[in-house]
Design an enzyme around this catalytic site. Structure first.
Site, PDB file in Angstrom:
ATOM      1  N   HIS A  75       1.413   8.138   7.292  1.00  0.00           N
ATOM      2  CA  HIS A  75       2.643   7.438   7.663  1.00  0.00           C
ATOM      3  C   HIS A  75       3.802   8.411   7.811  1.00  0.00           C
ATOM      4  O   HIS A  75       4.708   8.186   8.592  1.00  0.00           O
ATOM      5  CB  HIS A  75       2.987   6.357   6.628  1.00  0.00           C
ATOM      6  N   LYS A  98       0.872  -1.164   0.000  1.00  0.00           N
ATOM      7  CA  LYS A  98       0.000   0.000   0.000  1.00  0.00           C
ATOM      8  C   LYS A  98       0.906   1.208   0.000  1.00  0.00           C
ATOM      9  O   LYS A  98       2.036   1.138   0.459  1.00  0.00           O
ATOM     10  CB  LYS A  98      -0.875   0.011   1.250  1.00  0.00           C
ATOM     11  N   HIS A 133       1.593   6.905   2.827  1.00  0.00           N
ATOM     12  CA  HIS A 133       0.892   8.181   2.643  1.00  0.00           C
ATOM     13  C   HIS A 133       1.214   9.183   3.743  1.00  0.00           C
ATOM     14  O   HIS A 133       2.043   8.928   4.613  1.00  0.00           O
ATOM     15  CB  HIS A 133      -0.604   7.963   2.473  1.00  0.00           C
TER      16      HIS A 133
HETATM   17  N1  ARG Z   1       0.565  -0.795   9.985  1.00  0.00           N
HETATM   18  C1  ARG Z   1      -0.287   0.041  10.782  1.00  0.00           C
HETATM   19  C2  ARG Z   1      -0.971   1.083   9.891  1.00  0.00           C
HETATM   20  O1  ARG Z   1      -0.454   1.450   8.869  1.00  0.00           O
HETATM   21  C3  ARG Z   1       0.436   0.738  11.896  1.00  0.00           C
HETATM   22  C4  ARG Z   1       1.154  -0.169  12.878  1.00  0.00           C
HETATM   23  C5  ARG Z   1       1.476   0.511  14.158  1.00  0.00           C
HETATM   24  N2  ARG Z   1       2.197  -0.322  15.082  1.00  0.00           N
HETATM   25  C6  ARG Z   1       1.707  -1.326  15.780  1.00  0.00           C
HETATM   26  N3  ARG Z   1       2.494  -2.038  16.541  1.00  0.00           N
HETATM   27  N4  ARG Z   1       0.420  -1.606  15.754  1.00  0.00           N
HETATM   28  O2  ARG Z   1      -2.010   1.562  10.254  1.00  0.00           O
END
Ligand code: ARG
Length: 570
Positions: free
Chosen positions: A133, A127, A130
């Site tokens: 992030h 993905k 963005h």
């Molecule tokens: N991959 C998730 C997202 O893009 C964020 C992960 C954050 N870290 C975690 N340990 N949950 O929304």
């Protein structure tokens, strides 16, 4: 450096039985107008206990305090005791300290306070990376530097979203709509294109969803073909993420993402069962959180597959065992508040005393042209494009304002990207941001370019004076000639750096550093405006140059804590 505020708190506490030096320290204020003193102590809180009106208490304290030799005057104004510090001593204490440390001012000498794990960026494979992030990346990276400045050893973890049912969808979509060549050529944008297409088509053909679930089950069972595709999608994505990290100057100590915990979840689930926390509900395993007024935390679905929370619980246990952290910090959008609240509770119910060391740091949304950014609809502005545009726009500003500048390309990179980073952290991070180029790149506003420009200006003054920018100037300073208001103002600002870093860490708010940097830049510009620096009188010139050098280091260090470079010319 003498902490005048703390010393004053000591003087006061010897006359106030009910408050400790630390209590008083927290109550002492810095008057907005320096004609009211350098520090002030409000007496309102004492009224009840002493059964006297606050102005009377203040008057009595002002009369009875022992005056240390560095205090030039103690006055009482209304309900306040106002302290005037000997100006040249104040300036001396602060300048000596900053100039003794230079690049290290504000930074801990050793990292011995224990480990802090920071989970940031953590994008999802296949993905696009963005703007949301971007916020996680820059806030997490800044917190990393802030905690290290305080003496913690930090471990930056990129908890990649590299597992989950979306990969089943992607495999199906790939087989139906794409090819090796296209993915190799176009990378994430191709993966995104087919992912969006899958969603559109699956609305009409629900059997595609089943097919996707089957593929994910295959992955979980170790099917070679499915796993090879997954691994490849991951490589393609990581390559692109890496380009963005390089642009931002961000690094990680670990890329253990969700998939890393595949073989560790079973043990965690068993532990939840052994501790009597699991309940079966319609075939799914859940931990009830009714007593916390929260929806249950889903551990496995009725088909046995794991969930986001399962992987987070497993990862937290792994991190505790591996790093024995003092704190484990998660930087994500506030939409994930419930997720973190739920599984933090699960850890607490497992009777782990470190549950309280898990910290979720949520941030608000970034919107652009009024629209929300989401992956599914395809209405995504790729972060890389934003960063490139920032650099392009900065390049044209430089062409217009300073076409002779050497290293134009390098400066355009540092300023353009720094501007975007700064804007993400200028306000309390919980606030939403409406992205605006006009604000972000305004060289006169409360922006990254403004702070960088002020730093470059300080560098240029030092260079004009013939100083080597890489060495701390060692002048014999005559403190009595630099005790004017603007100089005292800026040195007090310099002295605040340490406490601002501490507060930024305590509140998980890099914005404190960003605001501080702007305040310091403004104080410098006032100082610079009021005090000609390259004057004939040697002592005066050298004393003022010392203030310029101290400011230069502090601005640079503040920008460093935000993850922003400070070019010496722009
Ligand atoms: N991959 C998730 C997202 O893009 C964020 C992960 C954050 N870290 C975690 N340990 N949950 O929304």
């Amino acid at each position: 450096m003498k902490d005048f505020k703390f010393e004053l708190a000591g003087l006061l506490s010897s006359k106030i039985d009910s408050l400790s030096q630390d209590d008083i320290y927290k109550m002492i204020e810095v008057p907005a107008n320096s004609s009211m003193g350098d520090y002030a102590f409000p007496c309102f809180k004492l009224a009840k206990e002493l059964r006297k009106a606050p102005p009377i208490i203040a008057k009595e304290l002002a009369e009875n305090l022992n005056k240390a030799d560095w205090v030039s005057n103690i006055e009482n104004i209304n309900a306040y005791v106002n302290f005037f510090i000997d100006k040249s001593l104040l300036v001396k204490e602060i300048l000596d300290e900053v100039l003794a440390k230079g690049d290290k001012y504000g930074m801990a000498e050793t990292l011995e306070k224990g480990n802090v794990v920071i989970d940031y960026s953590s994008p999802n494979i296949a993905k696009p990376f963005h703007v949301g992030h971007l916020r996680s990346t820059v806030i997490g990276h800044s917190l990393y530097r802030i905690f290290e400045a305080l003496g913690y050893h930090c471990i930056g973890v990129n908890h990649l979203g590299d597992w989950g049912t979306q990969f089943g969808k992607l495999i199906v979509a790939y087989k139906k709509y794409s090819s090796k060549e296209e993915v190799e050529q176009k990378g994430i944008s191709e993966l995104l294109r087919i992912y969006v297409l899958f969603h559109d088509e699956a609305k009409e053909h629900p059997e595609m969803d089943q097919e996707a679930r089957d593929y994910f089950t295959k992955m979980e069972k170790g099917d070679e073909e499915a796993l090879a595709l997954w691994k490849w999608f991951k490589e393609v994505s990581l390559n692109e993420f890496q380009r963005v990290y390089d642009m931002l100057g961000v690094t990680f100590d670990s890329y253990n993402g969700e998939a890393f915990y595949n073989d560790k979840m079973e043990a965690a689930i068993k532990e939840l069962e052994d501790k009597g926390l699991i309940e079966i509900s319609e075939g799914a395993k859940i931990v009830r959180l009714d007593d916390e007024n929260m929806a249950p935390c889903l551990i496995t679905k009725n088909d046995g597959s794991s969930l986001y929370a399962t992987r987070d619980i497993t990862a937290a246990k792994y991190r505790k065992e591996t790093y024995d952290f003092k704190k484990c910090i998660y930087v994500t959008a506030l939409q994930q508040n419930l997720h973190f609240a739920q599984w933090f509770k699960v850890i607490e119910k497992m009777s782990y005393d470190w549950a309280g060391d898990l910290v979720h740091v949520p941030f608000g949304m970034v919107s652009m042209e009024g629209g929300k950014l989401s992956t599914r609809s395809g209405n995504v502005i790729f972060l890389e494009d934003i960063l490139k545009e920032a650099v392009d726009k900065t390049r044209s500003i430089i062409e217009e304002k300073n076409p002779q500048l050497p290293n134009k390309e390098d400066v355009a990179q540092k300023v353009g990207i720094g501007a975007v980073i700064f804007d993400d952290m200028y306000n309390n991070i919980i606030k939403d941001i409406q992205f605006s180029w006009e604000r972000v790149l305004n060289f006169d506003g409360e922006t990254g370019p403004y702070v960088q420009y002020t730093h470059a200006r300080a560098c240029s003054v030092l260079k004009k004076a013939g100083l080597d920018l890489d060495a701390i100037p060692r002048f014999e300073i005559d403190y009595s000639v630099i005790s004017d208001d603007a100089t005292v103002g800026i040195t007090k600002e310099l002295a605040d750096f340490n406490s601002v870093i501490k507060a930024a860490a305590e509140n998980y708010e890099p914005s404190y550093i960003a605001r501080y940097a702007v305040d310091l830049a403004q104080a410098f510009n006032k100082f610079y405006h009021d005090n000609p620096i390259l004057v004939d009188e040697k002592k005066l010139k050298e004393s003022r140059l010392s203030v310029v050098a101290a400011t230069k280091y502090t601005l640079k260090n503040a920008l460093y804590l935000l993850g922003i470079d400070a070019p010496i010319q722009m």
